[in-house]
Design a protein around this motif. Structure first.
Motif, PDB file in Angstrom:
ATOM      1  N   GLY A  99      38.761  42.713  26.575  1.00  0.00           N
ATOM      2  CA  GLY A  99      38.107  44.002  26.733  1.00  0.00           C
ATOM      3  C   GLY A  99      38.744  44.938  27.726  1.00  0.00           C
ATOM      4  N   GLY A 100      39.766  44.471  28.412  1.00  0.00           N
ATOM      5  CA  GLY A 100      40.428  45.354  29.358  1.00  0.00           C
ATOM      6  C   GLY A 100      41.175  46.469  28.645  1.00  0.00           C
ATOM      7  N   GLY A 101      41.643  47.437  29.395  1.00  0.00           N
ATOM      8  CA  GLY A 101      42.374  48.539  28.812  1.00  0.00           C
ATOM      9  C   GLY A 101      42.615  49.626  29.827  1.00  0.00           C
ATOM     10  N   THR A 102      43.025  50.779  29.321  1.00  0.00           N
ATOM     11  CA  THR A 102      43.296  51.938  30.158  1.00  0.00           C
ATOM     12  C   THR A 102      42.334  53.048  29.795  1.00  0.00           C
ATOM     13  N   VAL A 103      41.653  53.565  30.804  1.00  0.00           N
ATOM     14  CA  VAL A 103      40.671  54.617  30.561  1.00  0.00           C
ATOM     15  C   VAL A 103      40.807  55.693  31.633  1.00  0.00           C
ATOM     16  N   GLN A 104      40.299  56.849  31.312  1.00  0.00           N
ATOM     17  CA  GLN A 104      40.277  57.944  32.263  1.00  0.00           C
ATOM     18  C   GLN A 104      39.109  57.761  33.214  1.00  0.00           C
ATOM     19  N   SER A 105      39.246  58.277  34.404  1.00  0.00           N
ATOM     20  CA  SER A 105      38.175  58.228  35.385  1.00  0.00           C
ATOM     21  C   SER A 105      36.883  58.774  34.780  1.00  0.00           C
ATOM     22  N   GLY A 106      35.790  58.054  34.999  1.00  0.00           N
ATOM     23  CA  GLY A 106      34.510  58.424  34.414  1.00  0.00           C
ATOM     24  C   GLY A 106      34.203  57.708  33.116  1.00  0.00           C
ATOM     25  N   GLY A 107      35.183  57.026  32.577  1.00  0.00           N
ATOM     26  CA  GLY A 107      35.017  56.317  31.324  1.00  0.00           C
ATOM     27  C   GLY A 107      34.363  54.959  31.500  1.00  0.00           C
ATOM     28  N   SER A 108      34.251  54.235  30.395  1.00  0.00           N
ATOM     29  CA  SER A 108      33.584  52.939  30.382  1.00  0.00           C
ATOM     30  C   SER A 108      34.433  51.894  29.661  1.00  0.00           C
ATOM     31  N   LEU A 109      34.239  50.660  30.046  1.00  0.00           N
ATOM     32  CA  LEU A 109      34.809  49.515  29.359  1.00  0.00           C
ATOM     33  C   LEU A 109      33.793  48.388  29.413  1.00  0.00           C
ATOM     34  N   ARG A 110      33.846  47.503  28.430  1.00  0.00           N
ATOM     35  CA  ARG A 110      33.024  46.308  28.468  1.00  0.00           C
ATOM     36  C   ARG A 110      33.931  45.097  28.370  1.00  0.00           C
ATOM     37  N   LEU A 111      33.912  44.294  29.393  1.00  0.00           N
ATOM     38  CA  LEU A 111      34.681  43.060  29.402  1.00  0.00           C
ATOM     39  C   LEU A 111      33.834  41.917  28.864  1.00  0.00           C
ATOM     40  N   SER A 112      34.496  40.972  28.216  1.00  0.00           N
ATOM     41  CA  SER A 112      33.829  39.783  27.706  1.00  0.00           C
ATOM     42  C   SER A 112      34.507  38.541  28.243  1.00  0.00           C
ATOM     43  N   CYS A 113      33.721  37.519  28.439  1.00  0.00           N
ATOM     44  CA  CYS A 113      34.241  36.226  28.891  1.00  0.00           C
ATOM     45  C   CYS A 113      33.615  35.157  28.007  1.00  0.00           C
ATOM     46  N   THR A 114      34.435  34.383  27.356  1.00  0.00           N
ATOM     47  CA  THR A 114      33.945  33.282  26.536  1.00  0.00           C
ATOM     48  C   THR A 114      34.568  31.982  27.011  1.00  0.00           C
ATOM     49  N   ALA A 115      33.872  30.902  26.719  1.00  0.00           N
ATOM     50  CA  ALA A 115      34.379  29.567  27.036  1.00  0.00           C
ATOM     51  C   ALA A 115      34.792  28.919  25.737  1.00  0.00           C
ATOM     52  N   SER A 116      36.039  28.614  25.614  1.00  0.00           N
ATOM     53  CA  SER A 116      36.561  28.060  24.377  1.00  0.00           C
ATOM     54  C   SER A 116      35.855  26.760  24.020  1.00  0.00           C
ATOM     55  N   GLY A 117      35.166  26.774  22.889  1.00  0.00           N
ATOM     56  CA  GLY A 117      34.529  25.557  22.418  1.00  0.00           C
ATOM     57  C   GLY A 117      33.299  25.129  23.183  1.00  0.00           C
ATOM     58  N   ALA A 118      32.718  26.033  23.970  1.00  0.00           N
ATOM     59  CA  ALA A 118      31.555  25.630  24.755  1.00  0.00           C
ATOM     60  C   ALA A 118      30.661  26.831  25.022  1.00  0.00           C
TER      61      ALA A 118
END
Length: 121
Positions: free
Chosen positions: A7-26
């Motif tokens: 979910g990372g990336g490059t955005v302009q100031s004031g923008g939004s991002l949503r990061l995700s974290c998963t556990a492989s197989g669990a």
């Protein structure tokens, strides 16, 4: 426990991002999950954490009111919704998991490889 961030990336100031974290197989049942970030030349700092056991959450002062941590109902994914991003939020964001330790100090057993977040003015 193998953690994968996305979910990372490059955005302009004031923008939004949503990061995700998963556990492989669990799922994240019985784990505390933390989000950390590290900017170039700086130490890794805690951003937020959530306990999938108690649902307790906490945030660093620098992100309170802008970031929100959550899990899905099956507790297979932990999200970090980041709003009103600023250039000082730039860094590599890591998720981490531990069965016993929690909080904003990097004392977690399991770590992902990180995802880059870049915010430009």
């Amino acid at each position: 426990l193998h953690l994968v961030e996305s979910g990372g990336g490059t955005v302009q100031s004031g923008g939004s991002l949503r990061l995700s974290c998963t556990a492989s197989g669990a799922a994240f049942h019985h784990y505390h999950i933390g989000w950390f970030r590290q900017a170039p030349g700086k130490e890794r700092e805690g951003v937020s954490f959530i306990s999938t056991i108690t649902d307790k959450t906490s945030y660093a002062d620098s992100v309170k009111g802008r970031f929100k941590i959550s899990t899905d109902s099956e507790k297979t994914t932990v999200y970090l919704q980041m709003n009103r991003l600023a250039p000082e939020d730039t860094g590599i964001y890591y998720c981490a998991a531990d069965e016993f330790n929690y909080g904003l100090r990097p004392s977690y057993d399991y770590w992902g490889q990180g995802t880059q977040v870049t915010v430009f003015a």
